[in-house]
Design a protein around this motif. Structure first.
Motif, short mmCIF file in Angstrom:
data_model
loop_
_atom_site.label_atom_id
_atom_site.label_comp_id
_atom_site.label_asym_id
_atom_site.label_seq_id
_atom_site.Cartn_x
_atom_site.Cartn_y
_atom_site.Cartn_z
N LEU A 1 0.83 -1.21 0.00
CA LEU A 1 0.00 0.00 0.00
C LEU A 1 0.87 1.26 0.00
CD1 LEU A 1 -2.90 -0.96 2.44
CD2 LEU A 1 -3.12 -0.35 0.03
N GLN B 1 0.97 4.19 -2.87
CA GLN B 1 0.71 5.59 -2.54
C GLN B 1 1.88 6.50 -2.92
OE1 GLN B 1 -0.29 4.89 1.57
NE2 GLN B 1 -2.48 5.06 1.17
N LYS C 1 -9.36 -3.17 -1.29
CA LYS C 1 -8.52 -2.05 -0.86
C LYS C 1 -7.32 -1.87 -1.80
CE LYS C 1 -7.23 -2.29 3.44
NZ LYS C 1 -6.44 -2.42 4.70
N LYS D 1 -6.78 1.18 -4.61
CA LYS D 1 -5.58 2.02 -4.55
C LYS D 1 -4.84 1.98 -5.88
CE LYS D 1 -4.99 3.62 -0.27
NZ LYS D 1 -5.57 4.91 -0.02
N TYR E 1 -4.17 5.31 -8.21
CA TYR E 1 -2.81 5.76 -8.53
C TYR E 1 -2.34 5.29 -9.90
CZ TYR E 1 -2.37 7.49 -3.76
OH TYR E 1 -2.54 8.18 -2.59
#
Length: 103
Positions: free
Chosen positions: A31, A35, A55, A59, A63
């Motif tokens: 993660l 990010q 999740k 993400k 991104y």
């Protein structure tokens, strides 16, 4: 899933990538890599919990980092030699080759 030539080659490449220290593994590290836009490709074990899968997938979409659920956690574990269900490839060259192998 049948053991064809493509999956074997890709899993071998994951092992090479691990030895080259171009992977991060584990949910938290993956993660963070997503990010920070350091991840180039994310492998999500096809048999992990739906919440974790969502999740990581969300993400990745946010991104703009490609994700795949082509392998089970056991296959990913065997490929890198560590018990992990999520893996992020950090090197663009490795990621590009893996995406090609995924088809």
């Amino acid at each position: 899933m049948t053991q064809g030539q493509k999956p074997d080659r890709l899993l071998q490449l994951l092992g090479i990538c691990m030895r080259a220290r171009q992977l991060v593994s584990g949910e938290e590290q993956v993660l963070k890599a997503i990010q920070q836009s350091k991840a180039k490709l994310v492998f999500i074990g096809s048999d992990i919990s739906p919440l974790t899968k969502k999740k990581l997938t969300d993400k990745g979409l946010f991104y703009e980092i490609p994700t795949t659920e082509a392998y089970t956690a056991a296959q990913l574990t065997q490929a890198i030699g560590l018990h992990r269900a999520t893996i992020a490839v950090m090197d663009a060259g490795f990621a590009k080759k893996m995406i090609t192998l995924l088809g």
